[in-house]
Design a protein around this motif. Sequence first.
Motif, short mmCIF file in Angstrom:
data_model
loop_
_atom_site.label_atom_id
_atom_site.label_comp_id
_atom_site.label_asym_id
_atom_site.label_seq_id
_atom_site.Cartn_x
_atom_site.Cartn_y
_atom_site.Cartn_z
N ILE A 85 6.70 -8.62 8.87
CA ILE A 85 5.83 -8.26 10.37
C ILE A 85 5.68 -6.85 10.67
CG2 ILE A 85 5.85 -8.59 13.11
CD1 ILE A 85 7.54 -11.11 12.49
N GLY A 86 6.58 -5.82 10.48
CA GLY A 86 6.40 -4.63 10.60
C GLY A 86 5.28 -4.19 9.55
N ARG A 87 5.45 -4.61 8.41
CA ARG A 87 4.45 -4.09 7.51
C ARG A 87 3.04 -4.58 7.68
NH1 ARG A 87 3.50 -0.40 3.15
NH2 ARG A 87 1.91 -1.66 1.83
N THR A 92 -2.24 -3.06 9.76
CA THR A 92 -3.35 -3.47 10.84
C THR A 92 -3.57 -2.22 11.61
OG1 THR A 92 -2.51 -5.66 10.82
CG2 THR A 92 -3.94 -5.14 12.89
N THR A 93 -2.78 -1.62 12.06
CA THR A 93 -2.77 -0.30 12.94
C THR A 93 -3.24 0.77 12.25
OG1 THR A 93 -0.69 0.10 12.93
CG2 THR A 93 -1.80 -1.37 14.75
N ASN A 94 -2.92 0.74 10.76
CA ASN A 94 -2.99 2.11 10.02
C ASN A 94 -3.98 1.71 8.65
OD1 ASN A 94 -3.02 4.32 8.55
ND2 ASN A 94 -0.79 4.46 8.55
N PRO A 95 -5.15 1.46 8.70
CA PRO A 95 -5.97 0.76 7.60
C PRO A 95 -5.74 1.77 6.29
CG PRO A 95 -7.55 1.23 9.46
CD PRO A 95 -5.91 1.75 9.77
N ALA A 96 -5.40 2.81 6.29
CA ALA A 96 -5.02 3.88 5.24
C ALA A 96 -3.93 3.21 4.45
CB ALA A 96 -4.88 5.18 5.62
#
Length: 103
Positions: A85-87, A92-96
């Motif tokens: 879930i963390g990953r 999701t919040t960091n597309p890089a």
Amino acid sequence: RREGEDTDAIARGFHEALAAATAELVVAEARRRTIGVVGLTGGVFANRVLTAALRRRLVEAGLEVLTHRRVPCNDAGLALGQAAIGRALHTTTNPAVSSEGVD
């Protein structure tokens, strides 16, 4: 334990009684909610004797029973789920960040 009592029989009786009581509750709740599939998860289900006895009763009652096969049912499985879930949230919040690492 009384003198001469078979400790294996006492332990088996304990597990069977616990499985019977748990199955009675699970079956009643599944019927009340019209659920046909139940999952057995949590560290208590690392106990193979209890899990087998409970599974047998639930299947006899007509329920499909899901248990862990590849991921441990205890805190290790919980930690794996938290990491997944963390990953997913991080990706999701960091597309890089992709499944391959940083782009």
